[in-house]
Enzyme design. Sequence first.
Site, PDB file in Angstrom:
ATOM      1  N   ASP A 119      16.091  48.718  84.570  1.00 51.51           N
ATOM      2  CA  ASP A 119      17.192  49.423  85.222  1.00 51.51           C
ATOM      3  C   ASP A 119      17.262  48.881  86.649  1.00 51.51           C
ATOM      4  O   ASP A 119      16.311  49.015  87.422  1.00 51.51           O
ATOM      5  CB  ASP A 119      16.887  50.935  85.213  1.00 51.51           C
ATOM      6  CG  ASP A 119      17.977  51.741  85.903  1.00 51.51           C
ATOM      7  OD1 ASP A 119      18.840  51.152  86.591  1.00 51.51           O
ATOM      8  OD2 ASP A 119      17.954  52.984  85.759  1.00 51.51           O
ATOM      9  N   GLY A 123      25.385  45.368  85.904  1.00 52.19           N
ATOM     10  CA  GLY A 123      25.950  46.385  86.778  1.00 52.19           C
ATOM     11  C   GLY A 123      27.084  47.120  86.109  1.00 52.19           C
ATOM     12  O   GLY A 123      27.373  46.911  84.936  1.00 52.19           O
ATOM     13  N   SER A 142      30.735  47.447  85.467  1.00 60.29           N
ATOM     14  CA  SER A 142      31.680  46.323  85.534  1.00 60.29           C
ATOM     15  C   SER A 142      33.149  46.727  85.604  1.00 60.29           C
ATOM     16  O   SER A 142      34.029  45.884  85.448  1.00 60.29           O
ATOM     17  CB  SER A 142      31.462  45.409  84.331  1.00 60.29           C
ATOM     18  OG  SER A 142      31.756  46.118  83.151  1.00 60.29           O
ATOM     19  N   ASN A 169      37.371  39.452  91.360  1.00 60.74           N
ATOM     20  CA  ASN A 169      38.683  39.387  92.020  1.00 60.74           C
ATOM     21  C   ASN A 169      39.027  40.733  92.668  1.00 60.74           C
ATOM     22  O   ASN A 169      39.846  40.775  93.585  1.00 60.74           O
ATOM     23  CB  ASN A 169      39.748  38.984  91.000  1.00 60.74           C
ATOM     24  CG  ASN A 169      39.983  40.026  89.921  1.00 60.74           C
ATOM     25  OD1 ASN A 169      40.828  40.898  90.081  1.00 60.74           O
ATOM     26  ND2 ASN A 169      39.241  39.962  88.824  1.00 60.74           N
ATOM     27  N   TYR A 217      34.632  49.956  92.792  1.00 56.49           N
ATOM     28  CA  TYR A 217      34.024  48.785  92.148  1.00 56.49           C
ATOM     29  C   TYR A 217      34.217  47.525  93.019  1.00 56.49           C
ATOM     30  O   TYR A 217      33.264  46.772  93.257  1.00 56.49           O
ATOM     31  CB  TYR A 217      34.673  48.611  90.772  1.00 56.49           C
ATOM     32  CG  TYR A 217      34.419  47.291  90.102  1.00 56.49           C
ATOM     33  CD1 TYR A 217      33.162  46.986  89.576  1.00 56.49           C
ATOM     34  CD2 TYR A 217      35.437  46.337  89.975  1.00 56.49           C
ATOM     35  CE1 TYR A 217      32.936  45.770  88.950  1.00 56.49           C
ATOM     36  CE2 TYR A 217      35.217  45.129  89.345  1.00 56.49           C
ATOM     37  CZ  TYR A 217      33.962  44.843  88.840  1.00 56.49           C
ATOM     38  OH  TYR A 217      33.731  43.644  88.226  1.00 56.49           O
ATOM     39  N   LYS A 233      31.502  44.934  95.001  1.00 59.48           N
ATOM     40  CA  LYS A 233      31.427  43.471  94.882  1.00 59.48           C
ATOM     41  C   LYS A 233      31.462  42.829  96.274  1.00 59.48           C
ATOM     42  O   LYS A 233      30.763  41.855  96.547  1.00 59.48           O
ATOM     43  CB  LYS A 233      32.557  42.951  93.999  1.00 59.48           C
ATOM     44  CG  LYS A 233      32.427  43.393  92.545  1.00 59.48           C
ATOM     45  CD  LYS A 233      31.116  42.903  91.922  1.00 59.48           C
ATOM     46  CE  LYS A 233      30.996  43.217  90.453  1.00 59.48           C
ATOM     47  NZ  LYS A 233      29.736  42.751  89.862  1.00 59.48           N
TER      48      LYS A 233
HETATM   49  N1  LIG Z   1      34.425  40.342  82.323  1.00 59.95           N
HETATM   50  C1  LIG Z   1      35.164  39.951  83.341  1.00 59.95           C
HETATM   51  O1  LIG Z   1      36.273  39.419  83.164  1.00 59.95           O
HETATM   52  C2  LIG Z   1      34.673  40.141  84.763  1.00 59.95           C
HETATM   53  C3  LIG Z   1      35.561  39.977  85.827  1.00 59.95           C
HETATM   54  C4  LIG Z   1      35.080  40.104  87.130  1.00 59.95           C
HETATM   55  C5  LIG Z   1      33.744  40.366  87.358  1.00 59.95           C
HETATM   56  N2  LIG Z   1      32.900  40.552  86.292  1.00 59.95           N
HETATM   57  C6  LIG Z   1      31.494  40.869  86.571  1.00 59.95           C
HETATM   58  O2  LIG Z   1      30.655  40.087  85.738  1.00 59.95           O
HETATM   59  C7  LIG Z   1      29.533  40.846  85.324  1.00 59.95           C
HETATM   60  C8  LIG Z   1      29.441  40.877  83.805  1.00 59.95           C
HETATM   61  O3  LIG Z   1      30.650  41.407  83.300  1.00 59.95           O
HETATM   62  P1  LIG Z   1      30.796  41.908  81.793  1.00 59.95           P
HETATM   63  O4  LIG Z   1      32.231  41.862  81.467  1.00 59.95           O
HETATM   64  O5  LIG Z   1      29.827  41.212  80.936  1.00 59.95           O
HETATM   65  O6  LIG Z   1      30.389  43.434  81.956  1.00 59.95           O
HETATM   66  P2  LIG Z   1      29.691  44.410  80.889  1.00 59.95           P
HETATM   67  O7  LIG Z   1      29.968  45.797  81.321  1.00 59.95           O
HETATM   68  O8  LIG Z   1      30.092  44.020  79.514  1.00 59.95           O
HETATM   69  O9  LIG Z   1      28.142  44.073  81.093  1.00 59.95           O
HETATM   70  C9  LIG Z   1      27.400  44.578  82.175  1.00 59.95           C
HETATM   71  C10 LIG Z   1      25.996  44.855  81.690  1.00 59.95           C
HETATM   72  O10 LIG Z   1      25.254  45.413  82.778  1.00 59.95           O
HETATM   73  C11 LIG Z   1      24.380  46.379  82.236  1.00 59.95           C
HETATM   74  N3  LIG Z   1      24.021  47.389  83.247  1.00 59.95           N
HETATM   75  C12 LIG Z   1      24.788  48.386  83.752  1.00 59.95           C
HETATM   76  N4  LIG Z   1      24.090  49.153  84.591  1.00 59.95           N
HETATM   77  C13 LIG Z   1      22.838  48.625  84.635  1.00 59.95           C
HETATM   78  C14 LIG Z   1      21.648  48.985  85.309  1.00 59.95           C
HETATM   79  N5  LIG Z   1      21.592  50.051  86.133  1.00 59.95           N
HETATM   80  N6  LIG Z   1      20.560  48.225  85.117  1.00 59.95           N
HETATM   81  C15 LIG Z   1      20.591  47.151  84.293  1.00 59.95           C
HETATM   82  N7  LIG Z   1      21.670  46.761  83.610  1.00 59.95           N
HETATM   83  C16 LIG Z   1      22.792  47.499  83.782  1.00 59.95           C
HETATM   84  C17 LIG Z   1      25.129  47.029  81.092  1.00 59.95           C
HETATM   85  O11 LIG Z   1      24.241  47.595  80.142  1.00 59.95           O
HETATM   86  C18 LIG Z   1      25.943  45.860  80.532  1.00 59.95           C
HETATM   87  O12 LIG Z   1      25.332  45.281  79.401  1.00 59.95           O
HETATM   88  C19 LIG Z   1      29.689  42.224  85.939  1.00 59.95           C
HETATM   89  O13 LIG Z   1      28.941  42.269  87.140  1.00 59.95           O
HETATM   90  C20 LIG Z   1      31.167  42.316  86.241  1.00 59.95           C
HETATM   91  O14 LIG Z   1      31.421  43.187  87.322  1.00 59.95           O
HETATM   92  C21 LIG Z   1      33.334  40.454  85.015  1.00 59.95           C
END
Ligand SMILES: NC(=O)c1ccc[n+]([C@@H]2O[C@H](COP(=O)([O-])OP(=O)(O)OC[C@H]3O[C@@H](n4cnc5c(N)ncnc54)[C@H](O)[C@@H]3O)[C@@H](O)[C@H]2O)c1
Length: 269
Positions: free
Chosen positions: A49, A71, A73, A110, A134, A138
């Site tokens: 965590d 995190g 997301s 973004n 959020y 970031k």
């Molecule tokens: N998917 C996109 O298009 C996008 C766009 C911009 C930024 N991001 C960033 O990229 C990263 C990955 O995105 P994603 O789409 O795979 O998100 P996601 O929500 O699918 O995955 C995030 C993962 O973080 C884990 N998590 C949450 N809280 C936690 C904690 N306290 N300790 C440990 N793990 C924890 C969750 O279990 C999850 O598996 C994120 O940081 C997100 O903000 C993603």
Amino acid sequence: MKTILVTGAAGGIGSRLRKLLKGIYPNIRWSDIRKPADLAADETFIAADLSQMAQVEKIVAGVDGVVHLGGHSTEGPWDAILQANIIGCYNMFEAAYRANVKRVVFASSNHAVGFYPRSQKIGVDLRVRPDSRYGVSKAFGEALGALYAYKHGMSVTCLRIGNFGDAPIDQRRLAIWLKPEDLVQLIRIGLEHPDITFQTFYGASNNEAAWWDNSNARRFGYKPQGKAEDYRAQAMAAQAKLPPDPVGDRFQGGTYCSDEYDADKRGGN
Ligand SMILES: NC(=O)c1ccc[n+]([C@@H]2O[C@H](COP(=O)([O-])OP(=O)(O)OC[C@H]3O[C@@H](n4cnc5c(N)ncnc54)[C@H](O)[C@@H]3O)[C@@H](O)[C@H]2O)c1
């Protein structure tokens, strides 16, 4: 990079990267608060965590580089953002620093700059303009990255990811789409390029409709292969089914800008 840690292993991006990064780095340690359902027998996973420093110290021990995806997301209540993205991100940078980790690639978003209008093309040197709690988290992560880079000599790359996926799914995504293989290129630049102290790149493919000037990434060798225009017809067909969003359609962050928006009622813009 011999050993890297990737947080957020069970998430959308992490799950895809578990396939795409295979064979690129000899030892990849995957971590998340929850175990990925499809974890393969040859994958190394340690649950942690991010909001708990002692657990984060365990996952960073002995790694050369970190790709920090874990995190909250999306937009969420303050406490969820605080625990996972503010405290969690601090724990990750601080634990990595104490463990002498050389490089961090941070998944920014973004939404750190979502309140720039779509009519303005932006680079990476403007002030942040977050569109959500959020987005603020970031921007905070980017600021932490700068602190650990300039004060402690870590090499830090912030990727302001647009929208990761196999194809752009609406008009906004035509501007911000990121093909999975292009993210791999950006991560590799962050983990391997010899000249990085602190850099910010947009996590976007080769999109004609882009609102972002990503020449900084190209300067470091980024050659995105994805072209959102190849999917224009399907993206616009999907867009036609969406209701108009007078605020979201004006700003880069889309619905993240219109959600909870009341500046107009309070004498703002
Ligand atoms: N998917 C996109 O298009 C996008 C766009 C911009 C930024 N991001 C960033 O990229 C990263 C990955 O995105 P994603 O789409 O795979 O998100 P996601 O929500 O699918 O995955 C995030 C993962 O973080 C884990 N998590 C949450 N809280 C936690 C904690 N306290 N300790 C440990 N793990 C924890 C969750 O279990 C999850 O598996 C994120 O940081 C997100 O903000 C993603």
